[in-house]
Write a protein that holds these residues in place. Structure first.
Motif, PDB file in Angstrom:
ATOM      1  N   PRO A  67     -27.096 -17.474  10.264  1.00 45.29           N
ATOM      2  CA  PRO A  67     -27.605 -17.662  11.621  1.00 45.29           C
ATOM      3  C   PRO A  67     -26.613 -18.325  12.570  1.00 45.29           C
ATOM      4  N   ILE A  82     -24.516 -15.580  13.727  1.00 48.55           N
ATOM      5  CA  ILE A  82     -25.236 -14.766  14.706  1.00 48.55           C
ATOM      6  C   ILE A  82     -25.293 -15.471  16.060  1.00 48.55           C
ATOM      7  N   LEU A  83     -25.442 -16.796  16.047  1.00 54.25           N
ATOM      8  CA  LEU A  83     -25.420 -17.543  17.308  1.00 54.25           C
ATOM      9  C   LEU A  83     -24.047 -17.431  17.981  1.00 54.25           C
ATOM     10  N   THR A 142     -23.941 -14.047  19.421  1.00 53.72           N
ATOM     11  CA  THR A 142     -24.762 -13.972  20.634  1.00 53.72           C
ATOM     12  C   THR A 142     -24.033 -14.607  21.810  1.00 53.72           C
ATOM     13  N   GLY A 172     -30.136  -7.020  16.925  1.00 57.18           N
ATOM     14  CA  GLY A 172     -30.184  -8.195  16.072  1.00 57.18           C
ATOM     15  C   GLY A 172     -31.542  -8.407  15.435  1.00 57.18           C
ATOM     16  N   THR A 188     -32.242  -8.643  11.536  1.00 59.11           N
ATOM     17  CA  THR A 188     -33.050  -9.722  10.963  1.00 59.11           C
ATOM     18  C   THR A 188     -34.087  -9.164   9.999  1.00 59.11           C
ATOM     19  N   GLN A 212     -33.937 -13.599  22.858  1.00 59.10           N
ATOM     20  CA  GLN A 212     -32.929 -13.506  21.798  1.00 59.10           C
ATOM     21  C   GLN A 212     -32.293 -14.871  21.531  1.00 59.10           C
ATOM     22  N   GLN A 217     -33.059 -16.742  17.976  1.00 59.46           N
ATOM     23  CA  GLN A 217     -31.992 -17.005  17.013  1.00 59.46           C
ATOM     24  C   GLN A 217     -31.890 -18.499  16.706  1.00 59.46           C
TER      25      GLN A 217
END
Length: 435
Positions: free
Chosen positions: A26, A29-30, A33, A51, A55, A263, A267
């Motif tokens: 995560p 992913i952050l 993002t 995303g 997930t 989003q 996240q």
């Protein structure tokens, strides 16, 4: 045995390494993002759609990992490490097969799925479909890593997974901005970096399994047993993902700014949820081992202690989230409309974290005990009777992102009540090597 298994130090020894492993994906992913968010509203909304699907794939991995951890931990607690590792072999075959199916499915149906979640054809749907087709190539590695995490947690090997997960994700976090900006791949660069991390990670776990020198042949009997357990966890996961996919579909219908804000907040929610899930991982391993060794008293003591620790950790996260309300969204987007929308979800996000800490810890207790049928029924009922009606009401009545997140809070409350009732009943604490 009892004092070792139930001690706070032993819980921390398992939970803290698990926290690092759970946080790596995560956090990446952050970062992803944040990198994509500065390309504009459309790429940010596209990665929100893509995303969310990724997930869903990760949740399939969670099903594989959680099912494997419980079965491996019981065999390990009964003194049979080879049998515990054998569970990992069969889980890896299952993970590989599912991962390849995901790759094929996303190449064929990714565009249609992106259009559905984005609210129809358009720039967001096209960009999301392209990102999704590429990112899906990492699914086999992602699911193999999940299976590897599962059996290693079962045998209480928590150190190697840190390096197997953290290393590839750090590499990919450095690669992502290079591919997106200097190389000029834009949104595609984000997807490529994702595939690199997941493929390397899966390969490391496969190498560890080979090094155990156990037979690598598929065993249909064990796979069938895992599928029975995974079926209930999968149904539970489908209920979660139907809810979260519906949430992004509703958010997208309020416009790109709302989808982008959702989003960002979602996240961050997944990050805090996975950090809290470190206690659930410790619960699965320790409760499974205690019940496998025939010690129900230790399992019950662990459940009570983990519930208290989970609530305390949730309070700490809630304080951090509340303090960052006006600052954190600006890390992910320069758009003031996105910031304004994120503030609508923020109070709900912070308020539910202490409750979620207790819920996640007790989820781990029940999964470690093999009481997944109860969790399956609970999650389906809470989703159908709480979350889904709430978020679609938010669309019908125009409640916006605040309404969507109020629905998520209601979902957490329903689950909290149900798992506390189950804990009190004691019906989950069944001893034996395999339930």
């Amino acid at each position: 045995m009892s004092t070792v298994v139930a001690s706070p130090r032993r819980i921390a020894t398992l939970a803290l390494p698990a926290l690092v492993v759970l946080a790596a994906e995560p956090v990446y992913i952050l970062v992803d993002t944040a990198v994509v968010g500065h390309l504009g509203q459309v790429p940010l909304a596209a990665i929100a759609v893509g995303g969310t699907v990724l997930t869903l794939i990760a949740w399939i991995g969670t099903v594989v990992a959680y099912g494997t951890t419980g079965r491996s931990a019981r065999r390990f607690g009964a003194g049979d490490r080879a049998a515990a590792v054998a569970e990992g072999v069969q889980a890896s075959w299952l993970a590989l097969a599912v991962g390849l199916l995901v790759v094929v499915a996303m190449q064929i149906g990714g565009a249609a799925l992106a259009r559905t979640l984005a609210g129809g054809p358009g720039e967001v749907a096209d960009a999301a479909a392209l990102w999704l087709r590429i990112a899906a190539l990492g699914a086999p590695g992602l699911l193999l890593a999940a299976a590897g995490n599962g059996w290693m947690r079962g045998v209480q090997d928590t150190r190697r997974p840190i390096w197997f997960v953290l290393g590839p994700n750090l590499l990919s976090a450095a690669l992502c901005p290079l591919l997106v900006y200097p190389v000029g791949l834009g949104l595609v660069g984000s997807a490529v970096a994702n595939v690199v991390a997941q493929s390397i990670c899966g390969g490391l776990f496969v190498a560890a399994l080979i090094a155990e020198r156990v037979t690598l042949r598929p065993e249909p009997r064990l796979i069938r047993q895992q599928l029975v357990l995974s079926r209930d966890l999968l149904i539970r996961g489908v209920a979660f993902q139907a809810s979260f996919l519906s949430a992004i579909a509703v958010a997208s219908r309020f416009g790109p700014a709302t989808a982008g804000a959702h989003q960002i907040t979602l996240q961050l929610w997944f990050l805090t949820a996975l950090l809290l899930d470190a206690l659930a991982i410790a619960a699965q391993s320790l409760v499974g081992a205690a019940l496998g060794a025939g010690d129900a008293a230790v399992a019950r003591a662990l459940a009570r202690r983990l519930a208290l620790v989970g609530g305390a950790c949730g309070l700490a996260f809630a304080a951090l989230v509340a303090a960052g309300a006006g600052v954190v969204p600006t890390w992910f987007s320069n758009d003031p409309q996105v910031h304004q929308q994120a503030l609508l979800a923020w109070p709900w996000f912070a308020a539910m974290l202490p409750l979620a800490g207790v819920v996640f810890a007790l989820d781990g207790v029940l999964i470690g005990a093999g009481d997944v049928r109860y969790l399956r029924n609970l999650t389906v009922l809470a989703a159908l009777g709480g979350f889904l009606p709430a978020i679609w009401s938010a669309y019908v009545f125009g409640w916006g992102l605040g309404g969507i997140w109020a629905g998520l809070a209601f979902f957490v409350v329903l689950r909290l009540v149900a798992v506390l009732l189950r804990l009190r009943s004691g019906a989950w604490a069944v001893v034996g090597a395999v339930r």
